[in-house]
Scaffold this active site. Structure first.
Site, PDB file in Angstrom:
ATOM      1  N   ARG A 187       0.857  -1.191   0.000  1.00 20.25           N
ATOM      2  CA  ARG A 187       0.000   0.000   0.000  1.00 20.25           C
ATOM      3  C   ARG A 187       0.891   1.239   0.000  1.00 20.25           C
ATOM      4  O   ARG A 187       1.684   1.417   0.935  1.00 20.25           O
ATOM      5  CB  ARG A 187      -0.907  -0.016   1.235  1.00 20.25           C
ATOM      6  CG  ARG A 187      -1.699   1.238   1.387  1.00 20.25           C
ATOM      7  CD  ARG A 187      -2.627   1.260   2.609  1.00 20.25           C
ATOM      8  NE  ARG A 187      -3.273   2.540   2.616  1.00 20.25           N
ATOM      9  CZ  ARG A 187      -3.311   3.397   3.637  1.00 20.25           C
ATOM     10  NH1 ARG A 187      -2.809   3.064   4.809  1.00 20.25           N
ATOM     11  NH2 ARG A 187      -3.863   4.566   3.502  1.00 20.25           N
ATOM     12  N   HIS A 237      -2.287  11.007   0.953  1.00 17.10           N
ATOM     13  CA  HIS A 237      -1.757  10.757   2.295  1.00 17.10           C
ATOM     14  C   HIS A 237      -0.975  12.013   2.710  1.00 17.10           C
ATOM     15  O   HIS A 237       0.229  11.978   2.905  1.00 17.10           O
ATOM     16  CB  HIS A 237      -0.905   9.500   2.287  1.00 17.10           C
ATOM     17  CG  HIS A 237      -0.582   8.934   3.643  1.00 17.10           C
ATOM     18  ND1 HIS A 237      -0.741   7.591   3.957  1.00 17.10           N
ATOM     19  CD2 HIS A 237      -0.094   9.509   4.761  1.00 17.10           C
ATOM     20  CE1 HIS A 237      -0.364   7.388   5.212  1.00 17.10           C
ATOM     21  NE2 HIS A 237       0.051   8.536   5.722  1.00 17.10           N
ATOM     22  N   GLU A 270      -6.620   8.780   6.743  1.00 14.83           N
ATOM     23  CA  GLU A 270      -6.781   9.422   8.049  1.00 14.83           C
ATOM     24  C   GLU A 270      -7.211  10.887   7.970  1.00 14.83           C
ATOM     25  O   GLU A 270      -6.461  11.794   8.376  1.00 14.83           O
ATOM     26  CB  GLU A 270      -5.489   9.307   8.862  1.00 14.83           C
ATOM     27  CG  GLU A 270      -5.126   7.886   9.191  1.00 14.83           C
ATOM     28  CD  GLU A 270      -3.893   7.764  10.085  1.00 14.83           C
ATOM     29  OE1 GLU A 270      -3.234   8.776  10.373  1.00 14.83           O
ATOM     30  OE2 GLU A 270      -3.601   6.643  10.498  1.00 14.83           O
ATOM     31  N   ASN A 278      -7.088   2.404  10.047  1.00  5.89           N
ATOM     32  CA  ASN A 278      -5.750   2.393  10.647  1.00  5.89           C
ATOM     33  C   ASN A 278      -5.906   2.402  12.167  1.00  5.89           C
ATOM     34  O   ASN A 278      -6.494   3.337  12.710  1.00  5.89           O
ATOM     35  CB  ASN A 278      -4.972   3.650  10.247  1.00  5.89           C
ATOM     36  CG  ASN A 278      -4.784   3.770   8.743  1.00  5.89           C
ATOM     37  OD1 ASN A 278      -5.098   2.855   7.987  1.00  5.89           O
ATOM     38  ND2 ASN A 278      -4.273   4.907   8.304  1.00  5.89           N
ATOM     39  N   TYR A 285      -3.908   1.691  15.958  1.00  9.20           N
ATOM     40  CA  TYR A 285      -2.659   1.459  16.693  1.00  9.20           C
ATOM     41  C   TYR A 285      -2.888   1.187  18.172  1.00  9.20           C
ATOM     42  O   TYR A 285      -2.081   0.536  18.817  1.00  9.20           O
ATOM     43  CB  TYR A 285      -1.744   2.682  16.550  1.00  9.20           C
ATOM     44  CG  TYR A 285      -1.185   2.828  15.152  1.00  9.20           C
ATOM     45  CD1 TYR A 285       0.070   2.317  14.830  1.00  9.20           C
ATOM     46  CD2 TYR A 285      -1.911   3.450  14.153  1.00  9.20           C
ATOM     47  CE1 TYR A 285       0.582   2.440  13.545  1.00  9.20           C
ATOM     48  CE2 TYR A 285      -1.409   3.576  12.863  1.00  9.20           C
ATOM     49  CZ  TYR A 285      -0.160   3.068  12.567  1.00  9.20           C
ATOM     50  OH  TYR A 285       0.339   3.171  11.291  1.00  9.20           O
ATOM     51  N   GLU A 299      -3.436   0.058   8.311  1.00  6.21           N
ATOM     52  CA  GLU A 299      -2.183   0.369   9.033  1.00  6.21           C
ATOM     53  C   GLU A 299      -2.284  -0.175  10.447  1.00  6.21           C
ATOM     54  O   GLU A 299      -3.314  -0.021  11.104  1.00  6.21           O
ATOM     55  CB  GLU A 299      -1.951   1.878   9.185  1.00  6.21           C
ATOM     56  CG  GLU A 299      -1.491   2.598   7.971  1.00  6.21           C
ATOM     57  CD  GLU A 299      -1.231   4.084   8.241  1.00  6.21           C
ATOM     58  OE1 GLU A 299      -0.967   4.455   9.406  1.00  6.21           O
ATOM     59  OE2 GLU A 299      -1.328   4.859   7.283  1.00  6.21           O
TER      60      GLU A 299
HETATM   61  O1  IFM Z   1       3.254   7.408  10.035  1.00  3.18           O
HETATM   62  C1  IFM Z   1       1.906   7.513  10.289  1.00  3.18           C
HETATM   63  C2  IFM Z   1       1.119   7.418   9.000  1.00  3.18           C
HETATM   64  O2  IFM Z   1       1.511   8.371   8.074  1.00  3.18           O
HETATM   65  C3  IFM Z   1      -0.354   7.615   9.266  1.00  3.18           C
HETATM   66  N1  IFM Z   1      -0.799   6.722  10.303  1.00  3.18           N
HETATM   67  C4  IFM Z   1      -0.039   6.637  11.519  1.00  3.18           C
HETATM   68  C5  IFM Z   1       1.428   6.408  11.212  1.00  3.18           C
HETATM   69  C6  IFM Z   1       2.242   6.346  12.523  1.00  3.18           C
HETATM   70  O3  IFM Z   1       2.087   7.531  13.222  1.00  3.18           O
END
Ligand code: IFM
Length: 451
Positions: free
Chosen positions: A75, A119, A164, A299, A301, A356
């Site tokens: 990606r 992006h 995002e 995405n 985390y 992500e």
């Molecule tokens: O690096 C970033 C990415 O560009 C967008 N999502 C989160 C990642 C980590 O912060």
């Protein structure tokens, strides 16, 4: 039952400004990130994406590494100002030629390209004309989409419009700690948000109208995850409510960005919370935004634990004492990949990709010449197990993209945070696959059965 579907896509991701470098080469125009990173005090250590991982010149070596790892898909995003230097109008043939080369190299390595159209490296020239506040901004994005689709859709079938929006709108235009670095009030922020959603819709229309092969289209908002602190019915319901809630002071939420796109309307709670600041929504806008999509990308985390409470029905629970943290100081909360996916699947009923997920850790090349990133392997094991649990319980999951393939430019944090499967020495540009790269290779080979 197997742990993952048969044709599951194991991939990795990156984004143009974070890896390409070649910031002023072969006709590329400036982006707001070029301007922002060159403004003293904006990015840690004064780091910029001028060279980054020099992927513009080293893409063939990088694709070779992806092949070694066994990625099924990669990606990446297109740099809008590399292709259209002033954002609208004349096209830079060298820019398009770079993406041609990259895609051809990927296909020769049997790696499927997943293209993200935006992006964050917005053309500076368009920002100077009003940026996302301008009523024409959604059409600028649609016109740019057409240029890309006309050129690449003979080989690309998988598309994502925006990455995002919560971040490039919220951090960029409200908090001001990302490019373009302005601090606008909620009225303007919501006007931008509406234009961004229109841009998404028009871009999808453009892809469907012009793609040379049947396109598979998605979107990649942040998944703002909320997990129940216990598995009691009440706490689970509290987490579900919290996942789809909206706070009045910012746009860091799911539904403002997902409901119009996947359900065709803004969320009731948001309309109330933002009542005083709502943009003008013209007839037909929501129809434009609500385009049929093939998948739901997100995405994720980390997440926040919540418990049942009176009032809104949920309350945040502070992280436990000694909460495990990443190098970025983000909490390590693996169950976010279970709960968020479960809730998103219930509400939006679409095939899901994690577009992500990954860990910033303290990685360096050790005396034996290797990078021993045990914590990344542990992080991924825990998170991906939870993702599999969502599948076991019925979520339609299609793919997982590790962030990131390479260590890269982490926006306002410069080069301090390392998210890659492959270590990058930014002085020599030497690449060293980390232990996690070999671990991910084995995971891909077993389709996740070795977890
Ligand atoms: O690096 C970033 C990415 O560009 C967008 N999502 C989160 C990642 C980590 O912060």
């Amino acid at each position: 039952m197997s742990k993952f579907p048969k044709d599951f896509i194991w991939g990795a991701a990156a984004a143009s400004y974070q890896i390409e470098g070649a910031a002023r080469e072969e006709g590329k125009g400036p982006s707001i990130w070029d301007a922002f990173s060159h403004t003293p005090g904006k990015v840690l250590n004064g780091d910029t994406g001028d060279v980054a991982c020099d992927h513009y010149h080293r893409y063939a070596e990088d694709v070779g590494l992806m092949k070694e790892i066994g990625l099924k898909a990669y990606r990446f995003s297109i740099s809008w100002p590399r292709v259209i230097p002033s954002g609208a109008g004349a096209v830079n043939s060298h820019g398009l030629a770079f993406y041609d080369r990259l895609i051809d190299t990927l296909l020769a390595a049997k790696i499927v390209p997943y293209v993200t159209l935006f992006h964050w490296d917005y053309p500076k020239a368009l920002y100077d004309r009003g940026g996302w506040l301008d009523p024409d901004s959604s059409q600028w994005f649609a016109d740019y989409t057409k240029v890309i689709v006309d050129r690449l859709s003979d080989r690309v079938t998988h598309w994502m419009t925006l990455n995002e929006p919560q971040v490039f709108v919220g951090y960029g235009h409200q908090d001001g700690n990302h490019a373009p670095g302005v601090k606008l009030g909620m009225t303007e922020v919501l006007r931008i948000a509406h234009n961004v959603l229109l841009a998404h819709g028009k871009s999808v229309q453009m892809i469907r109208a012009h793609a040379k092969s049947t396109p598979i289209i998605g979107y990649a908002p942040v998944g703002v995850a909320k997990m129940p602190v216990t598995e009691s019915k009440e706490d689970i319901e509290a987490a579900r409510k919290a996942t789809f809630s909206v706070d009045s002071h910012n746009t860091w939420n799911n539904t403002w960005w997902m409901d119009p796109v996947f359900l065709g309307h803004y969320p009731e709670e948001g309309l109330k919370a933002y009542e005083k600041h709502l943009p003008k929504i013209q007839d037909g806008d929501l129809k434009t935004i609500f385009q049929p999509l093939d998948f739901f990308g997100t995405n994720i985390y980390n997440g926040q634990f919540v418990k049942a409470a009176s009032g809104r029905g949920f309350e945040a629970v502070p992280y436990k004492m000694g909460q495990e943290l990443t190098a970025f100081k983000w909490p390590v909360t693996p169950t976010c990949l279970y709960w968020a996916i479960k809730f998103f699947h219930e509400r939006y009923k679409k095939p899901i990709y994690i577009t992500e997920n990954g860990l910033s850790s303290i990685d360096w090349v050790c005396v034996d010449g290797k990078v021993h990133d045990a914590m990344r392997i542990d992080f991924l094991t825990r998170y991906i197990r939870e993702f599999s649990r969502a599948y076991q319980e019925g979520a339609d999951i299609r793919g997982y993209f590790h962030w990131s393939i390479l260590d890269n430019f982490e926006w306002a944090e410069g080069y301090r945070e390392r998210f890659g499967l492959v270590h990058v020495d930014y002085v020599s540009q030497k690449r060293t696959p980390k232990d996690s790269a070999y671990w991910y290779r084995d995971l891909i080979r077993s389709n996740g059965e070795n977890l």
